[in-house]
Design a protein around this motif. Structure first.
Motif, PDB file in Angstrom:
ATOM      1  N   VAL A 117       0.892  -1.219  -0.167  1.00 23.17           N
ATOM      2  CA  VAL A 117      -0.117  -0.056   0.022  1.00 23.17           C
ATOM      3  C   VAL A 117       0.878   1.333   0.039  1.00 23.17           C
ATOM      4  O   VAL A 117       0.596   2.198  -0.562  1.00 23.17           O
ATOM      5  CB  VAL A 117      -0.943   0.154   1.120  1.00 23.17           C
ATOM      6  CG1 VAL A 117      -1.667   1.398   1.310  1.00 23.17           C
ATOM      7  CG2 VAL A 117      -1.990  -1.226   1.020  1.00 23.17           C
ATOM      8  N   GLU A 118       1.666   1.261   0.818  1.00 20.14           N
ATOM      9  CA  GLU A 118       2.692   2.368   0.999  1.00 20.14           C
ATOM     10  C   GLU A 118       3.682   2.678  -0.622  1.00 20.14           C
ATOM     11  O   GLU A 118       3.576   3.882  -0.929  1.00 20.14           O
ATOM     12  CB  GLU A 118       3.897   2.099   1.838  1.00 20.14           C
ATOM     13  CG  GLU A 118       4.866   3.272   1.970  1.00 20.14           C
ATOM     14  CD  GLU A 118       5.912   2.948   3.063  1.00 20.14           C
ATOM     15  OE1 GLU A 118       6.042   3.737   4.145  1.00 20.14           O
ATOM     16  OE2 GLU A 118       6.602   1.933   2.924  1.00 20.14           O
ATOM     17  N   GLU A 176       0.840   7.087  -6.619  1.00 22.09           N
ATOM     18  CA  GLU A 176      -0.858   7.404  -6.922  1.00 22.09           C
ATOM     19  C   GLU A 176      -1.629   7.898  -5.469  1.00 22.09           C
ATOM     20  O   GLU A 176      -1.742   7.018  -4.805  1.00 22.09           O
ATOM     21  CB  GLU A 176      -1.505   6.361  -7.647  1.00 22.09           C
ATOM     22  CG  GLU A 176      -0.780   5.947  -8.967  1.00 22.09           C
ATOM     23  CD  GLU A 176      -1.695   4.795  -9.858  1.00 22.09           C
ATOM     24  OE1 GLU A 176      -2.928   4.652  -9.593  1.00 22.09           O
ATOM     25  OE2 GLU A 176      -1.054   3.935 -10.458  1.00 22.09           O
ATOM     26  N   PRO A 177      -2.114   8.976  -5.649  1.00 27.46           N
ATOM     27  CA  PRO A 177      -3.331   9.623  -4.590  1.00 27.46           C
ATOM     28  C   PRO A 177      -4.242   8.865  -4.420  1.00 27.46           C
ATOM     29  O   PRO A 177      -5.513   9.308  -4.562  1.00 27.46           O
ATOM     30  CB  PRO A 177      -3.325  11.062  -5.107  1.00 27.46           C
ATOM     31  CG  PRO A 177      -3.447  10.946  -6.370  1.00 27.46           C
ATOM     32  CD  PRO A 177      -2.316   9.974  -6.901  1.00 27.46           C
ATOM     33  N   LEU A 178      -4.264   7.445  -4.227  1.00 27.66           N
ATOM     34  CA  LEU A 178      -5.778   6.633  -4.092  1.00 27.66           C
ATOM     35  C   LEU A 178      -5.899   6.720  -2.490  1.00 27.66           C
ATOM     36  O   LEU A 178      -5.280   6.546  -1.812  1.00 27.66           O
ATOM     37  CB  LEU A 178      -5.340   5.222  -4.586  1.00 27.66           C
ATOM     38  CG  LEU A 178      -4.935   4.835  -5.936  1.00 27.66           C
ATOM     39  CD1 LEU A 178      -4.618   3.479  -6.259  1.00 27.66           C
ATOM     40  CD2 LEU A 178      -5.900   5.428  -6.924  1.00 27.66           C
ATOM     41  N   PRO A 179      -7.344   6.224  -2.431  1.00 32.27           N
ATOM     42  CA  PRO A 179      -7.788   6.109  -0.945  1.00 32.27           C
ATOM     43  C   PRO A 179      -7.394   4.732  -0.213  1.00 32.27           C
ATOM     44  O   PRO A 179      -6.796   4.177  -1.259  1.00 32.27           O
ATOM     45  CB  PRO A 179      -9.049   6.098  -1.148  1.00 32.27           C
ATOM     46  CG  PRO A 179      -9.643   6.664  -2.289  1.00 32.27           C
ATOM     47  CD  PRO A 179      -8.332   6.749  -3.191  1.00 32.27           C
ATOM     48  N   ARG A 180      -7.039   4.780   1.025  1.00 29.66           N
ATOM     49  CA  ARG A 180      -6.440   3.402   1.396  1.00 29.66           C
ATOM     50  C   ARG A 180      -7.158   2.331   1.089  1.00 29.66           C
ATOM     51  O   ARG A 180      -6.496   1.098   0.655  1.00 29.66           O
ATOM     52  CB  ARG A 180      -6.105   3.598   2.988  1.00 29.66           C
ATOM     53  CG  ARG A 180      -5.395   2.449   3.529  1.00 29.66           C
ATOM     54  CD  ARG A 180      -5.051   2.686   5.067  1.00 29.66           C
ATOM     55  NE  ARG A 180      -4.368   1.556   5.539  1.00 29.66           N
ATOM     56  CZ  ARG A 180      -3.260   1.417   5.324  1.00 29.66           C
ATOM     57  NH1 ARG A 180      -2.394   2.462   4.390  1.00 29.66           N
ATOM     58  NH2 ARG A 180      -2.427   0.219   5.848  1.00 29.66           N
ATOM     59  N   GLN A 227       0.656   4.061  -3.029  1.00 31.66           N
ATOM     60  CA  GLN A 227       0.189   5.566  -2.514  1.00 31.66           C
ATOM     61  C   GLN A 227       1.411   6.568  -2.595  1.00 31.66           C
ATOM     62  O   GLN A 227       0.995   7.573  -2.923  1.00 31.66           O
ATOM     63  CB  GLN A 227      -0.145   5.583  -1.062  1.00 31.66           C
ATOM     64  CG  GLN A 227      -1.641   4.900  -0.790  1.00 31.66           C
ATOM     65  CD  GLN A 227      -2.220   5.235   0.463  1.00 31.66           C
ATOM     66  OE1 GLN A 227      -1.364   4.915   1.520  1.00 31.66           O
ATOM     67  NE2 GLN A 227      -3.463   5.146   0.644  1.00 31.66           N
ATOM     68  N   GLU A 231      -8.829   1.724  -1.546  1.00 33.71           N
ATOM     69  CA  GLU A 231      -8.499   1.431  -2.969  1.00 33.71           C
ATOM     70  C   GLU A 231      -7.126   0.843  -3.154  1.00 33.71           C
ATOM     71  O   GLU A 231      -7.130  -0.135  -3.908  1.00 33.71           O
ATOM     72  CB  GLU A 231      -8.746   2.414  -3.804  1.00 33.71           C
ATOM     73  CG  GLU A 231      -8.864   2.346  -5.312  1.00 33.71           C
ATOM     74  CD  GLU A 231      -9.133   3.520  -6.310  1.00 33.71           C
ATOM     75  OE1 GLU A 231      -8.940   3.528  -7.469  1.00 33.71           O
ATOM     76  OE2 GLU A 231      -9.927   4.184  -5.475  1.00 33.71           O
ATOM     77  N   ALA A 232      -6.160   1.396  -2.488  1.00 36.65           N
ATOM     78  CA  ALA A 232      -4.888   0.987  -2.605  1.00 36.65           C
ATOM     79  C   ALA A 232      -4.758  -0.456  -1.968  1.00 36.65           C
ATOM     80  O   ALA A 232      -3.803  -1.396  -2.443  1.00 36.65           O
ATOM     81  CB  ALA A 232      -3.867   1.780  -1.668  1.00 36.65           C
ATOM     82  N   GLN A 233      -5.367  -0.646  -0.815  1.00 30.69           N
ATOM     83  CA  GLN A 233      -5.260  -2.144  -0.542  1.00 30.69           C
ATOM     84  C   GLN A 233      -5.945  -3.125  -1.582  1.00 30.69           C
ATOM     85  O   GLN A 233      -5.446  -4.270  -1.609  1.00 30.69           O
ATOM     86  CB  GLN A 233      -6.086  -2.261   0.786  1.00 30.69           C
ATOM     87  CG  GLN A 233      -5.417  -1.532   2.033  1.00 30.69           C
ATOM     88  CD  GLN A 233      -6.381  -1.305   3.300  1.00 30.69           C
ATOM     89  OE1 GLN A 233      -7.583  -1.561   3.029  1.00 30.69           O
ATOM     90  NE2 GLN A 233      -5.956  -1.541   4.600  1.00 30.69           N
TER      91      GLN A 233
END
Length: 597
Positions: free
Chosen positions: A129-130, A136-140, A133, A142-144
């Motif tokens: 996730v780190e 890309e400025p994704l919500p957590r 992110q 969505e990144a997960q």
């Protein structure tokens, strides 16, 4: 579009323009006398969906080239000439802030040792996730989801659970898959794989190579594969660059490099590659007296849990192994990491407690306390990493003489004469005796370790992965040395390795291990010429073939993990019975339940 959907988009026809081009790259290191070039004038172009292999031995400049492309050179090393263009942009001219945005996003890298590349105190999911992110400025949430898709794309079993685990809870192959998932999560244009399979077992190596091949065909990712394994080059590459001493020796299509190499260095590199079946399958030699016999050898390690420190689980490292090593033969133990090979080596050397019996050169041992100084004199060990096995503060002559000093053998002058003879025996000179370990190459350091093992004239030498860290040409010379020593001195070798091609080139008899037990045992001709156990066949099939024309038969991918040797107290593993299928060729009876083979 999810990552899983993105991976199904075909690469299509490769465009005329390269996605990555390196033009006259020179990389130099700053020294007291000025800049000294490490890589000189290297050039290549890489197109979408193509795999370029950069091959060569240690010190050839392969990794330095990849670090220059990534902008990750050490502080005292810099590119002094040339250009590295990613879709037309010269990466060498970009400031670090812009390079940081490109690195991992459009061009990613997989390093050789995944454990040192992953943060040990963060879960796999947190690290994925780190990385996502950061670019890309994704919500957590969505990144997960993207991280989960990445783990599914690399076919990691139980991906949801893997996200919650820490790196140390995964096997080497799993950690390498996590690194690949991290690299492809942002769908890079270029993936640089620096020795991605060198530290892996042959079956895990096969899975990683299959995965890279799938990613190339499904995502159209361009791959730079850096390796010294010519078998991997033959299987994976479209084009090859051969490097030596920081310069390109030869380059061309993979079929041309293997079929008609133009340069002597390339020919020598290919000639040194061990090949399965290269050595004739001969009848076994006459029966000779045993040097070492193991009877029902069992090694277990207790694991304590809870506030009271009670033993709740045990590692069943070796479970009832019986075998015999004859005088003047090379007996090979093969298998994947964790199968118990090295534990047997340490047991013979008296380094771990055991149950069962060991007969070693006339000494009967029923426990670790029976391993006396006299016993250790008859069994010496050569470890995998010669640099770690040699004290950097001592001269190599003193290191070779140290066993003689410990056992009180000879005067100072006699020990010096013995060391001189041993140096000549292993192909070194008397003039090198007073040097320090750092003044020698890896192959020379391993020769020093072999000389030290010979100092006490042992009956048995245990070579524990003694050539796995060496370049292919150095490996070939060390293997030839071991053969000559066996013929000249009559010493027996217990040769431990996970490299089936190397074992095929040196062994007289072979035992294949899995989870602490022997699956198959017999002469080299029996085990490699007529493998009966499915695990043995799987190991042999996984060996990379240094022939671009070789078509590997398809077989199902392993869906399950390798079972763990850790079991609850009171739940020991089932003991497998070895059955003689003819001429002393022993094969383990296969259990009625399903197995991982």
């Amino acid at each position: 579009m999810t990552l899983a959907e993105a991976t199904r988009v075909g690469a299509g026809t490769a465009p005329a323009d390269p996605v990555l081009s390196v033009e006259g790259l020179t990389v130099s290191v700053a020294t007291e006398t000025g800049l000294r070039p490490l890589v000189r004038g290297i050039s290549f172009a890489l197109r979408r969906g193509e795999t370029l292999a950069i091959a060569g031995e240690s010190g050839s400049g392969k990794s330095i080239t990849s670090l220059a492309v990534m902008g990750l050179l050490p502080a005292n090393v810099r590119a002094t000439a040339g250009a590295v263009r990613l879709a037309g942009t010269d990466l060498l001219r970009l400031p670090e802030t812009r390079m940081r945005a490109i690195r991992g996003d459009r061009i990613a890298m997989i390093f050789q040792e995944p454990m040192t590349s992953l943060n040990p105190v963060m879960t796999v999911g947190a690290q994925l996730v780190e990385a996502i992110q950061a670019h890309e400025p994704l919500p957590r949430r969505e990144a997960q989801g993207r991280a989960l898709e990445a783990l599914k794309a690399v076919r990691l079993s139980e991906p949801e659970r893997r996200l919650r685990q820490f790196p140390h809870e995964l096997s080497g192959g799993m950690r390498q898959r996590v690194m690949i998932a991290m690299a492809i999560a942002l769908r890079p244009d270029v993936l640089i794989a620096d020795e991605p399979t060198t530290a892996l077992d042959v079956t895990v190596q096969r899975e990683v190579l299959d995965l890279l091949r799938d990613l190339r065909s499904e995502m159209g990712t361009a791959i730079v594969l850096i390796t010294h394994d010519m078998g991997v080059v033959a299987e994976m590459a479209d084009r090859v660059i051969v490097m030596k001493d920081g310069a390109v020796v030869e380059e061309g299509p993979v079929a041309q490099i293997f079929g008609a190499p133009a340069k002597d260095y390339t020919k020598a590199l290919l000639a040194a590659v061990p090949r399965m079946g290269q050595r004739a399958l001969t009848d076994p030699a006459a029966q000779r007296p045993p040097v070492c016999t193991l009877r029902d050898l069992t090694v277990r390690f207790d694991i304590a849990h809870g506030l009271l420190g009670r033993t709740t689980h045990r590692v069943h490292a070796v479970e009832g192994v019986s075998l015999q090593i004859q005088a003047g033969e090379t007996f090979a133990l093969v298998g994947e990491s964790g199968c118990g090979k090295s534990t047997i080596a340490k047991t013979i050397a008296g380094l771990v407690p055991f149950e069962g019996e060991i007969d070693l050169a006339g000494h009967r041992l029923r426990g670790q306390s029976d391993v006396t100084r006299a016993v250790r004199r008859d069994a010496q060990i050569v470890f995998q990493d010669p640099a770690a096995a040699l004290d950097p503060r001592m001269r190599v002559g003193d290191l070779v003489a140290e066993p003689l000093v410990i056992h009180g053998i000879g005067t100072k002058e006699e020990r010096r004469a013995t060391v001189e003879r041993l140096f000549e025996r292993v192909g070194l000179t008397r003039a090198q005796i007073d040097r320090y370990p750092h003044e020698f190459s890896g192959g020379q350091r391993q020769r020093i370790c072999i000389a030290r093992a010979l100092a006490l004239r042992p009956k048995l030498i245990v070579a524990d992965e003694s050539v796995s860290a060496l370049d292919v040409s150095v490996q070939a010379r060390v293997l030839q040395l071991l053969k000559e020593l066996k013929e000249d001195t009559g010493v027996a070798f217990l040769f431990i390795s996970h490299d089936m091609a190397v074992v095929d080139s040196i062994a007289d008899r072979v035992a294949v291990m899995f989870l602490g037990q022997i699956m198959e045992m017999g002469t080299r001709a029996q085990v490699f010429g007529d493998p009966r156990h499915p695990y043995t066949r799987r190991l042999i099939e996984a060996v990379p073939i240094p022939d671009p024309g070789h078509v590997r038969p398809s077989r199902p991918r392993m869906a399950a993990e390798t079972p763990s040797p850790v079991r609850r107290v009171g739940d020991p593993p089932e003991r497998l019975r070895l059955v003689d299928v003819g001429g002393g060729h022993l094969v383990a009876e296969q259990p009625g339940r399903s197995d991982p083979f």
